[in-house]
Design a protein around this motif. Sequence first.
Motif, PDB file in Angstrom:
ATOM      1  N   GLY A 136       0.810  -1.206   0.000  1.00  0.00           N
ATOM      2  CA  GLY A 136       0.000   0.000   0.000  1.00  0.00           C
ATOM      3  C   GLY A 136       0.843   1.255   0.000  1.00  0.00           C
ATOM      4  O   GLY A 136       2.009   1.242   0.396  1.00  0.00           O
ATOM      5  N   GLY A 137       0.244   2.330  -0.453  1.00  0.00           N
ATOM      6  CA  GLY A 137       0.946   3.605  -0.464  1.00  0.00           C
ATOM      7  C   GLY A 137       0.137   4.664  -1.175  1.00  0.00           C
ATOM      8  O   GLY A 137      -0.991   4.424  -1.637  1.00  0.00           O
ATOM      9  N   PHE A 138       0.733   5.837  -1.297  1.00  0.00           N
ATOM     10  CA  PHE A 138       0.030   6.996  -1.845  1.00  0.00           C
ATOM     11  C   PHE A 138       0.494   7.277  -3.268  1.00  0.00           C
ATOM     12  O   PHE A 138       1.687   7.353  -3.546  1.00  0.00           O
ATOM     13  N   THR A 139      -0.470   7.404  -4.155  1.00  0.00           N
ATOM     14  CA  THR A 139      -0.199   7.688  -5.561  1.00  0.00           C
ATOM     15  C   THR A 139      -0.906   8.987  -5.952  1.00  0.00           C
ATOM     16  O   THR A 139      -1.798   9.471  -5.249  1.00  0.00           O
ATOM     17  N   VAL A 140      -0.510   9.552  -7.073  1.00  0.00           N
ATOM     18  CA  VAL A 140      -1.098  10.808  -7.543  1.00  0.00           C
ATOM     19  C   VAL A 140      -2.562  10.584  -7.901  1.00  0.00           C
ATOM     20  O   VAL A 140      -2.913   9.629  -8.587  1.00  0.00           O
ATOM     21  N   LYS A 141      -3.402  11.468  -7.425  1.00  0.00           N
ATOM     22  CA  LYS A 141      -4.818  11.366  -7.750  1.00  0.00           C
ATOM     23  C   LYS A 141      -5.065  11.680  -9.221  1.00  0.00           C
ATOM     24  O   LYS A 141      -4.490  12.609  -9.768  1.00  0.00           O
ATOM     25  N   LYS A 142      -5.907  10.901  -9.865  1.00  0.00           N
ATOM     26  CA  LYS A 142      -6.266  11.156 -11.253  1.00  0.00           C
ATOM     27  C   LYS A 142      -7.368  12.207 -11.354  1.00  0.00           C
ATOM     28  O   LYS A 142      -7.456  12.931 -12.337  1.00  0.00           O
TER      29      LYS A 142
END
Length: 299
Positions: A136-142
């Motif tokens: 898990g982790g944080f990715t750029v929001k689309k």
Amino acid sequence: MCVVAVKYFDGVGFVGAKNRDRNYLPSIQIVQSNRTGVQRLYIDDLKSRYTEGLNEFGLCILSASLSVKSDEKEGDKVDAYQRKRNDPGFMSPDGKTIRDALLLKKPMQAIDLLIDRELSGCTIVFNAEECYLLEGGFTVKKQDATEENPREYNHKVLRVKDQVVRTNHGILIPELGYDSNSEDPYFKKSRKSSEIRLKYSSNSVSRNDKPLDMLDAISVSPDKDTFMNPVRTGDPSKGDMVTTGQLMLVPKDRTLHYRPLFSEVQFKYSKLNGPEAKTFFEIISSKKLLGFKELHGIK
């Protein structure tokens, strides 16, 4: 950064191991807590208050970071926090989350809590019979990204049948961890290290057929460049990420083994393994590792 590995052994069940890399000299306290009526045994990094360990139900948690830029600056972040507030009480949010998860009985209960708290990393949650990988982790929001909230938490869960090894790049979610497309020379090298350390460790763990040799399996050093080996050496005072200690968890025996390589360790052995103990601790060296039962003649 780190290597985490868990493997299933007939008659023993799953056994987990970790190389913990830091760019500072950590002081590790071995804590046995009975809060809320559940006995937990875990390492507590007194600088960052990061935690990993097990509980009386044999529930174990180990994790390798995927928030790599933040993780590499952890020591500096703690120092800045303490200077700004004149307060030594920094507490890693991830460490607190893992301690809370260790109050639970079953792996999937812990997984659900870790997801709800948005824990970032390659986190392995297991007992003797079951093992799960949470990536898990944080990715750029689309969509709907804002300056205050530019990213979103993504995660995937994989049930492990025989073994799993992870380092510091995403596999289920490739955009997490060290980026394969980075143009920064340091992070390009770090991505290469993460891939090579994964390869060396996976091959070694696959060949290992002895539960108590799991630390040796992730201690191989076949590369001339120490930055590429599962166990990394260097000088933390120069900012090098080095393997400060190794951790092994055996849920069947509810034992936590810690091997200090470049760290201070605080513990009260007689208290940890006293008459009220439901979890057990062993400090180990590079000599042959004895299990708690073998060491104390328990059948």
